[in-house]
Scaffold this active site. Sequence first.
Site, short mmCIF file in Angstrom:
data_model
loop_
_atom_site.label_atom_id
_atom_site.label_comp_id
_atom_site.label_asym_id
_atom_site.label_seq_id
_atom_site.Cartn_x
_atom_site.Cartn_y
_atom_site.Cartn_z
N LYS A 270 0.05 -19.19 -10.63
CA LYS A 270 -0.32 -18.63 -11.93
C LYS A 270 0.10 -19.65 -12.98
CE LYS A 270 0.30 -13.80 -10.50
NZ LYS A 270 1.00 -13.80 -9.22
N LYS B 287 -4.03 -4.63 -1.52
CA LYS B 287 -2.59 -4.37 -1.65
C LYS B 287 -2.11 -3.57 -0.45
CE LYS B 287 -1.54 -6.25 -5.65
NZ LYS B 287 -0.49 -7.29 -5.78
MG LIG Z 1 0.42 -11.53 -4.70
#
Ligand SMILES: [Mg+2]
Length: 348
Positions: A223, A112
């Site tokens: 997703k 991240k």
């Molecule tokens: Mg992402």
Amino acid sequence: MTSLPDVEELLRGSAVVSLPMRTRFRGQTAREAMLLHGPAGWAEFAPFPEYGPQESAAWLAAAVDAGWTGLGEPRRTTVPVNATMPAVPAAQVAQVLKRYGRAEAIPAVKIKVAEPGQSLDDDVARLREVARLLPQAGLRADANGGWTHAEAVRAVEELADVAGDRLEYVEQPVAGVEPLAVLREELHRRGTLVRIAADEAVRKAEDPLRVARLGAADLIVVKVPPLGGVDRAAQVVRDSGLDAVVSSALDTSVGLAAGLALAARLESLPYACGLGTAALLAADVVESPLIPVEGALQVPVRKGRVVAPEPTPRLVDEHRVAGARRDWWDERLRSAHAVLAGRTGAAS
Ligand SMILES: [Mg+2]
């Protein structure tokens, strides 16, 4: 999707759970999910709290697909999975990586970056530490659309300098599809041939085609829930012609099974998938959570078909949500159902 079951059938045998997380994620410290039980197995309905009925309807379609239609036949039974490094200080990187088991087996780490309140130096330090501790792993950075165009140009080039060939791609450096296309074009003009992945830009079934048409990304992160189920998501990936990284939305192990079903269904799977998120939960609804072992997850298969693991009653009880919060989830399911039923009605 088979015909839409009525709301009472969906709610029969359902449970809402709240699972504590190890690290704050999307500003939350617990993950709530509604578990549904259909004839094809267990399914998860867990749109994020801020999602309204329209967005939640796709998540419900995916849950109906999993629990009532079934997750389908797998093409592979093992799926490589990346580790995920939250936006922690470099000094905590080693501790986070321990959760993922033997270091040599980790195929890739998603790091991240662009966290509000942090600097590019923080990102670089974190990436350097991962690279140092895991000299064999692929590296990818996920900005969640957090950079401006100018910040992204500088950041992508600096991360590429530090990581070299080990940088598999940078995920959603800027928000949106068009800004991604503009950024990718400028990076190419500057001779920075880092692959760009679209994640948040892919939320609806039509998005991947637009990403492909505009040349906004080299690959897409998909997703299952926002695309409305495994069949639909597999079709969307095929239509886009892009490589896909199957990812999860901080699902319980029940929801993860749908992601594994998609990863197991795709013809080509060149990158490790983002399905290791059960490791970010401090508790799950099954005795043996779908946490990667040796950098991979086994696809849960029964009689040749992918089936979600059965929740353990004791764990469901332990984390069960009741009262007003449970009512709130029932209401969400009802309003998402109304959207789906309206669509079904309009189509027939
Ligand atoms: Mg992402």
